[in-house]
Design a protein around this motif. Structure first.
Motif, mmCIF file in Angstrom:
data_model
loop_
_atom_site.group_PDB
_atom_site.id
_atom_site.type_symbol
_atom_site.label_atom_id
_atom_site.label_comp_id
_atom_site.label_asym_id
_atom_site.label_seq_id
_atom_site.Cartn_x
_atom_site.Cartn_y
_atom_site.Cartn_z
ATOM 1 N N THR A 56 0.931 -1.147 0.102
ATOM 2 C CA THR A 56 -0.003 -0.050 0.027
ATOM 3 C C THR A 56 0.892 1.332 0.106
ATOM 4 O O THR A 56 0.318 2.117 -0.292
ATOM 5 N N PRO A 81 -0.265 -1.607 -5.265
ATOM 6 C CA PRO A 81 -1.135 -1.971 -3.852
ATOM 7 C C PRO A 81 -1.320 -3.443 -4.457
ATOM 8 O O PRO A 81 -2.117 -3.521 -5.526
ATOM 9 N N MET A 130 -8.556 1.037 1.052
ATOM 10 C CA MET A 130 -7.667 0.715 2.133
ATOM 11 C C MET A 130 -8.217 -0.143 3.126
ATOM 12 O O MET A 130 -7.536 -1.253 3.695
ATOM 13 N N THR A 136 -7.928 -3.656 2.036
ATOM 14 C CA THR A 136 -6.649 -4.214 2.255
ATOM 15 C C THR A 136 -6.303 -4.754 3.407
ATOM 16 O O THR A 136 -5.755 -5.791 3.694
#
Length: 231
Positions: free
Chosen positions: A108, A113, A148, A151
Motif C-alpha cells: 500500500t 498495491p 484501504m 486491504t
C-alpha cells in the motif's frame, strides 16, 4: 503462428492432482514396505510439479494451485528428508500466508498495491468505467478509503490462515521428521487444512469482494453487471 489452446479453469482437477493425491501418497505409500519415506515424498512432489509443467507447456498458463502445492510439498519434504525439528514445519506452514499478508500491507506504500491486483483489477472489473464514475461523483477519496479498509481485511484473512496453519501443524504432526508416521501426519494435515483453513479463507475473500462491490455501487451507482468486464 501457433496459438496455445484456450485454458479453462479446472479447480477440482487442480485440487485432486495437487493436494489430494500427494496427501494420499504421503499417508498410505510412505511405509518401509511400500515406497519408503524418500520415495513417498518424491512421488508426492511429482504430481503438482508434473501438472504445473503440463499446464504451462500446453496452455502457457501458470497454475497457481499446482505451484502452491509444489512449494508446500517441497518445503515440507525438505524438512522430512533432512529430519529437521517439527517446529520448522509449523513455522513453514505459518510463514507463507504471513509473508503474503505483510506484502499486501507493505504494497500500500508503493505505486502497485496488491489489493488492486487481487480484487480491483482490469481483468475482473471495468476499472476505466468505475474510475470515470468516481470522478464524476467526486467519490475518488471515499473509494480509496474503502479500498484501504479492504486491504486490511485481506491482510487479516492471511493472518487468520497463518495462525490456523501453525496451530494445525503443531496439533497433527507430532512424529519425528524422516519417518513414515511423519509423512502420514503430513498428509492428514494437508487434507484437514482445506475444510479448516482454505474454505473459511475463501469465504472471507468473497465477503471482502462483496464489501468492495457494495462500496463501488454506493460511490458510482453502477450495478454489478456494469462493474464486471464483459467477456
Amino acid at each position: 503462428m501457433n496459438r496455445s489452446p484456450a485454458h479453462k479453469p479446472r479447480p477440482m482437477v487442480d485440487l485432486i492432482v495437487s493436494v489430494i493425491l500427494p496427501s494420499f501418497i504421503l499417508m498410505k505409500l510412505s511405509g518401509d514396505d511400500k515406497l519408503g519415506v524418500s520415495g513417498g515424498l518424491m512421488l508426492a512432489l511429482a504430481f503438482p510439479l508434473g501438472w504445473g509443467l503440463f499446464e504451462l507447456v500446453k496452455y502457457r498458463k501458470f497454475n497457481f494451485i499446482a505451484l502452491l502445492g509444489l512449494v508446500s510439498v517441497l518445503l515440507t519434504g525438505s524438512i522430512g528428508l533432512f529430519e529437521l525439528d517439527n517446529k520448522w514445519l509449523a513455522i513453514k506452514e505459518a510463514s507463507i500466508p504471513a509473508i503474503i499478508g505483510i506484502a499486501v500491507l507493505v504494497s500500500t506504500f508503493t505505486p502497485y498495491p496488491l489489493v488492486r491486483a487481487l480484487l480491483f483489477n482490469a481483468a475482473i472489473m471495468d476499472v476505466e468505467t468505475i474510475q470515470k464514475k468516481l470522478e464524476e461523483n467526486n467519490s475518488v477519496q471515499v473509494f480509496e478509503r474503502k479500498l484501504m479498509k479492504a486491504t486490511y481485511f485481506v491482510a487479516g484473512s492471511f493472518a487468520f490462515s497463518a495462525i490456523m496453519n501453525y496451530v494445525l501443524a503443531k496439533w497433527i504432526v507430532t512424529s519425528p521428521a524422516g519417518t513414515a508416521a511423519f509423512n502420514e501426519e503430513l498428509g492428514q494435515m494437508t487434507l484437514y487444512s482445506y475444510p479448516m483453513i482454505a474454505i473459511p479463507s475463501m469465504v472471507m475473500m468473497m465477503a471482502i469482494f462483496y464489501y468492495l462491490w457494495r462500496s463501488i455501487h454506493k460511490a458510482t451507482g453502477l450495478k454489478l453487471e456494469d462493474l464486471m468486464v464483459k467477456k
